[in-house]
Design a protein around this motif. Structure first.
Motif, PDB file in Angstrom:
ATOM      1  N   ALA A  93       1.104  -1.229  -0.108  1.00 23.91           N
ATOM      2  CA  ALA A  93       0.044  -0.437   0.055  1.00 23.91           C
ATOM      3  C   ALA A  93       1.157   1.347   0.153  1.00 23.91           C
ATOM      4  CB  ALA A  93      -1.251   0.190   1.248  1.00 23.91           C
ATOM      5  N   ASP A  94       0.307   2.074  -0.305  1.00 25.56           N
ATOM      6  CA  ASP A  94       0.951   2.956   0.150  1.00 25.56           C
ATOM      7  C   ASP A  94       0.990   3.887   1.240  1.00 25.56           C
ATOM      8  OD1 ASP A  94       1.348   6.190  -0.774  1.00 25.56           O
ATOM      9  OD2 ASP A  94       0.090   6.795   0.752  1.00 25.56           O
ATOM     10  N   ALA A  95       2.282   3.956   2.484  1.00 26.43           N
ATOM     11  CA  ALA A  95       2.108   3.835   3.312  1.00 26.43           C
ATOM     12  C   ALA A  95       1.513   5.414   4.166  1.00 26.43           C
ATOM     13  CB  ALA A  95       3.411   4.579   3.612  1.00 26.43           C
ATOM     14  N   ILE A  96       1.381   6.533   3.147  1.00 28.51           N
ATOM     15  CA  ILE A  96       0.073   7.868   4.044  1.00 28.51           C
ATOM     16  C   ILE A  96      -1.048   6.970   4.075  1.00 28.51           C
ATOM     17  CG2 ILE A  96      -0.120  10.129   3.788  1.00 28.51           C
ATOM     18  CD1 ILE A  96       2.727  10.361   2.547  1.00 28.51           C
ATOM     19  N   ALA A  97      -1.136   6.876   3.268  1.00 31.71           N
ATOM     20  CA  ALA A  97      -2.841   6.403   3.343  1.00 31.71           C
ATOM     21  C   ALA A  97      -3.093   5.137   4.400  1.00 31.71           C
ATOM     22  CB  ALA A  97      -3.528   6.383   1.663  1.00 31.71           C
ATOM     23  N   TRP A  98      -2.585   4.294   4.203  1.00 29.97           N
ATOM     24  CA  TRP A  98      -2.555   2.710   5.313  1.00 29.97           C
ATOM     25  C   TRP A  98      -2.617   3.687   6.210  1.00 29.97           C
ATOM     26  CZ3 TRP A  98      -0.731  -0.207   8.501  1.00 29.97           C
ATOM     27  CH2 TRP A  98      -0.831  -1.366   8.563  1.00 29.97           C
ATOM     28  N   ILE A  99      -1.501   4.078   6.954  1.00 24.94           N
ATOM     29  CA  ILE A  99      -0.982   4.821   8.076  1.00 24.94           C
ATOM     30  C   ILE A  99      -2.141   5.427   8.747  1.00 24.94           C
ATOM     31  CG2 ILE A  99       0.270   5.878   9.443  1.00 24.94           C
ATOM     32  CD1 ILE A  99       2.769   5.260   7.874  1.00 24.94           C
ATOM     33  N   VAL A 100      -2.949   6.578   7.826  1.00 24.86           N
ATOM     34  CA  VAL A 100      -4.286   7.204   8.386  1.00 24.86           C
ATOM     35  C   VAL A 100      -5.166   6.063   8.417  1.00 24.86           C
ATOM     36  CG1 VAL A 100      -5.139   8.587   7.180  1.00 24.86           C
ATOM     37  CG2 VAL A 100      -3.461   9.666   7.002  1.00 24.86           C
ATOM     38  N   HIS A 101      -4.697   5.662   7.836  1.00 27.19           N
ATOM     39  CA  HIS A 101      -6.541   4.415   7.762  1.00 27.19           C
ATOM     40  C   HIS A 101      -6.489   3.390   8.668  1.00 27.19           C
ATOM     41  CE1 HIS A 101      -9.902   5.842   5.576  1.00 27.19           C
ATOM     42  NE2 HIS A 101      -8.650   6.807   4.776  1.00 27.19           N
ATOM     43  N   ALA A 102      -4.946   3.151   9.624  1.00 31.28           N
ATOM     44  CA  ALA A 102      -4.891   1.813   9.974  1.00 31.28           C
ATOM     45  C   ALA A 102      -4.367   1.856  11.369  1.00 31.28           C
ATOM     46  CB  ALA A 102      -3.992   0.896   9.501  1.00 31.28           C
ATOM     47  N   ILE A 103      -4.122   3.219  12.251  1.00 33.19           N
ATOM     48  CA  ILE A 103      -3.295   2.909  13.163  1.00 33.19           C
ATOM     49  C   ILE A 103      -3.428   4.154  13.924  1.00 33.19           C
ATOM     50  CG2 ILE A 103      -0.612   3.706  13.897  1.00 33.19           C
ATOM     51  CD1 ILE A 103      -0.362   1.575  11.924  1.00 33.19           C
ATOM     52  N   ALA A 104      -3.566   4.023  15.473  1.00 35.85           N
ATOM     53  CA  ALA A 104      -3.964   4.286  16.213  1.00 35.85           C
ATOM     54  C   ALA A 104      -3.271   5.876  16.651  1.00 35.85           C
ATOM     55  CB  ALA A 104      -5.131   4.061  17.496  1.00 35.85           C
ATOM     56  N   PRO A 105      -3.566   6.651  17.751  1.00 37.36           N
ATOM     57  CA  PRO A 105      -2.594   7.306  17.706  1.00 37.36           C
ATOM     58  C   PRO A 105      -1.958   7.108  19.032  1.00 37.36           C
ATOM     59  CG  PRO A 105      -5.372   8.988  17.734  1.00 37.36           C
ATOM     60  CD  PRO A 105      -5.169   7.352  17.557  1.00 37.36           C
ATOM     61  N   ASN A 106      -1.073   6.942  19.313  1.00 33.82           N
ATOM     62  CA  ASN A 106      -0.502   6.790  20.754  1.00 33.82           C
ATOM     63  C   ASN A 106       0.222   5.242  20.844  1.00 33.82           C
ATOM     64  OD1 ASN A 106       1.643   7.633  22.981  1.00 33.82           O
ATOM     65  ND2 ASN A 106      -0.385   6.583  24.127  1.00 33.82           N
ATOM     66  N   SER A 107      -0.269   4.406  19.580  1.00 36.26           N
ATOM     67  CA  SER A 107       0.381   3.181  18.865  1.00 36.26           C
ATOM     68  C   SER A 107       1.643   2.347  18.798  1.00 36.26           C
ATOM     69  CB  SER A 107      -0.735   2.597  18.652  1.00 36.26           C
ATOM     70  OG  SER A 107      -1.568   3.007  17.392  1.00 36.26           O
ATOM     71  N   ILE A 108       2.261   3.132  18.400  1.00 37.84           N
ATOM     72  CA  ILE A 108       3.034   2.993  17.842  1.00 37.84           C
ATOM     73  C   ILE A 108       4.487   2.636  18.897  1.00 37.84           C
ATOM     74  CG2 ILE A 108       5.365   2.509  15.697  1.00 37.84           C
ATOM     75  CD1 ILE A 108       2.042   1.641  15.453  1.00 37.84           C
ATOM     76  N   ASP A 109       5.752   1.704  19.031  1.00 35.03           N
ATOM     77  CA  ASP A 109       7.075   1.908  19.795  1.00 35.03           C
ATOM     78  C   ASP A 109       8.169   2.185  19.066  1.00 35.03           C
ATOM     79  OD1 ASP A 109       8.407   0.877  21.799  1.00 35.03           O
ATOM     80  OD2 ASP A 109       9.362  -0.023  20.540  1.00 35.03           O
ATOM     81  N   SER A 110       7.961   2.484  17.818  1.00 29.27           N
ATOM     82  CA  SER A 110       9.032   2.622  16.729  1.00 29.27           C
ATOM     83  C   SER A 110       9.344   2.179  15.341  1.00 29.27           C
ATOM     84  CB  SER A 110      10.230   1.913  17.159  1.00 29.27           C
ATOM     85  OG  SER A 110      10.236   0.053  16.461  1.00 29.27           O
ATOM     86  N   ILE A 111       9.287   3.294  14.309  1.00 29.23           N
ATOM     87  CA  ILE A 111       8.644   3.584  13.124  1.00 29.23           C
ATOM     88  C   ILE A 111      10.625   3.487  12.187  1.00 29.23           C
ATOM     89  CG2 ILE A 111       8.652   4.830  10.867  1.00 29.23           C
ATOM     90  CD1 ILE A 111       6.687   5.992  13.398  1.00 29.23           C
ATOM     91  N   TYR A 112      10.319   2.878  11.478  1.00 26.96           N
ATOM     92  CA  TYR A 112      11.774   2.437  10.719  1.00 26.96           C
ATOM     93  C   TYR A 112      11.572   3.308   9.573  1.00 26.96           C
ATOM     94  CZ  TYR A 112      14.629  -0.338  14.086  1.00 26.96           C
ATOM     95  OH  TYR A 112      14.503  -0.549  14.784  1.00 26.96           O
ATOM     96  N   ILE A 113      12.373   4.136   8.442  1.00 27.59           N
ATOM     97  CA  ILE A 113      12.266   4.696   7.497  1.00 27.59           C
ATOM     98  C   ILE A 113      13.949   4.394   7.599  1.00 27.59           C
ATOM     99  CG2 ILE A 113      11.766   6.629   6.202  1.00 27.59           C
ATOM    100  CD1 ILE A 113       9.848   7.732   8.095  1.00 27.59           C
ATOM    101  N   LEU A 114      14.005   3.518   6.139  1.00 26.99           N
ATOM    102  CA  LEU A 114      16.018   2.935   5.761  1.00 26.99           C
ATOM    103  C   LEU A 114      15.884   3.049   4.516  1.00 26.99           C
ATOM    104  CD1 LEU A 114      16.061  -0.359   7.390  1.00 26.99           C
ATOM    105  CD2 LEU A 114      16.889   2.446   8.553  1.00 26.99           C
ATOM    106  N   TYR A 115      16.818   4.417   4.299  1.00 24.91           N
ATOM    107  CA  TYR A 115      16.926   4.519   2.829  1.00 24.91           C
ATOM    108  C   TYR A 115      15.796   4.364   1.792  1.00 24.91           C
ATOM    109  CZ  TYR A 115      21.007   2.776   4.359  1.00 24.91           C
ATOM    110  OH  TYR A 115      22.282   3.052   5.604  1.00 24.91           O
ATOM    111  N   PRO A 116      14.554   6.005   1.780  1.00 23.46           N
ATOM    112  CA  PRO A 116      14.283   6.300   1.714  1.00 23.46           C
ATOM    113  C   PRO A 116      14.551   6.985   0.187  1.00 23.46           C
ATOM    114  CG  PRO A 116      14.483   7.885   3.347  1.00 23.46           C
ATOM    115  CD  PRO A 116      15.287   6.622   3.446  1.00 23.46           C
ATOM    116  N   ASN A 117      13.882   7.125  -0.756  1.00 24.51           N
ATOM    117  CA  ASN A 117      13.862   7.980  -2.269  1.00 24.51           C
ATOM    118  C   ASN A 117      14.649   9.196  -1.966  1.00 24.51           C
ATOM    119  OD1 ASN A 117      13.802   9.678  -4.354  1.00 24.51           O
ATOM    120  ND2 ASN A 117      11.645   8.305  -5.143  1.00 24.51           N
ATOM    121  N   PRO A 118      15.376  10.019  -1.581  1.00 22.13           N
ATOM    122  CA  PRO A 118      15.867  11.043  -1.543  1.00 22.13           C
ATOM    123  C   PRO A 118      15.543  12.462  -1.932  1.00 22.13           C
ATOM    124  CG  PRO A 118      17.711  10.396  -3.361  1.00 22.13           C
ATOM    125  CD  PRO A 118      16.642   9.190  -2.691  1.00 22.13           C
ATOM    126  N   GLU A 119      14.677  12.377  -3.149  1.00 24.23           N
ATOM    127  CA  GLU A 119      14.044  12.833  -3.618  1.00 24.23           C
ATOM    128  C   GLU A 119      14.482  14.419  -3.836  1.00 24.23           C
ATOM    129  OE1 GLU A 119      11.263  13.098  -4.676  1.00 24.23           O
ATOM    130  OE2 GLU A 119      10.085  10.726  -3.210  1.00 24.23           O
TER     131      GLU A 119
END
Length: 221
Positions: A93-119
């Protein structure tokens, strides 16, 4: 809440999650309905090298790894099925849309963003430059961390500056060890003797965003 924080990210243009539709065939992983789990999120999992290794080495955590590109996701999905880790869900999925609809506030312990597109030609799409980053922080628990890695020094310079000046996040910048093999990109860059950088950002206790109580009708947590 410090005055500095009030004058930084809450002065920025606000992300508008209500404008995003749920991804096609959207379903919430059952793990998100189990508050006792320590949830970890990976954005841009590629073919899953880090996700598969992380799941094997951290049986006490549950990793949700998101990849948008179909061919990479299909490779990841195949490897994940072979490994069959009970603490890993691969999401296409597209991460932004998926996170908006799936993840509740204050629920994630840690987030990894490893070597994203440098844009490099569109800096507004770099993660810490996007209004969405405030929403992402609202999903992170107090004390939780976001780990960003890149081989582009200017990307890291900007991320560190944004973490300090806009998002007011305690952070540590370090050089990735030459022996590290978390992702296929990391292996390739380090084999070419390139310097890779990591920025570890921590969400302080009492940190506030404009999305701390924001959910969609999709959320059932």
């Amino acid at each position: 809440m410090t005055d500095n924080l009030e004058l930084s990210h809450q002065q920025e243009r606000a992300f508008q999650p209500q404008r995003l539709s749920a991804p096609r065939d959207f379903m919430q992983p059952a793990a998100l309905l189990k508050p006792e789990l320590s949830l970890v999120l990976e954005i841009g999992a590629g073919k899953g090298k880090h996700a598969l290794s992380f799941a094997m080495q951290n049986s006490d955590k549950y990793l949700i790894a998101i990849e948008r590109t179909r061919n990479k996701f299909e490779a990841f999905k195949k490897l994940a099925a072979q490994q069959n880790s009970a603490n890993l869900t691969a999401i296409h999925a597209d991460a932004i849309a998926w996170i908006v609809h799936a993840i509740a506030p204050n629920s994630i312990d840690s987030i990894y963003i490893l070597y994203p597109n440098p844009e490099q030609h569109n800096p507004n799409q770099q993660w810490l430059n996007m209004p969405f980053f405030e929403f992402l922080l609202s999903r992170l628990q107090a004390g939780g961390k976001i780990i960003l890695a890149t081989n582009i020094e200017t990307y890291m310079d900007n991320a560190e500056q944004q973490a300090n000046e806009v998002w007011c996040l305690p952070n540590t910048r370090s050089q990735v060890a030459s022996s590290s093999q978390r992702t296929h990109f990391e292996v390739k860059y380090l084999a070419r003797q390139e310097t890779c950088w990591e920025l570890s950002m921590k969400k302080p206790k009492g940190y506030q965003t404009r999305f701390d109580k924001w959910t969609t009708d999709t959320l059932t947590i």
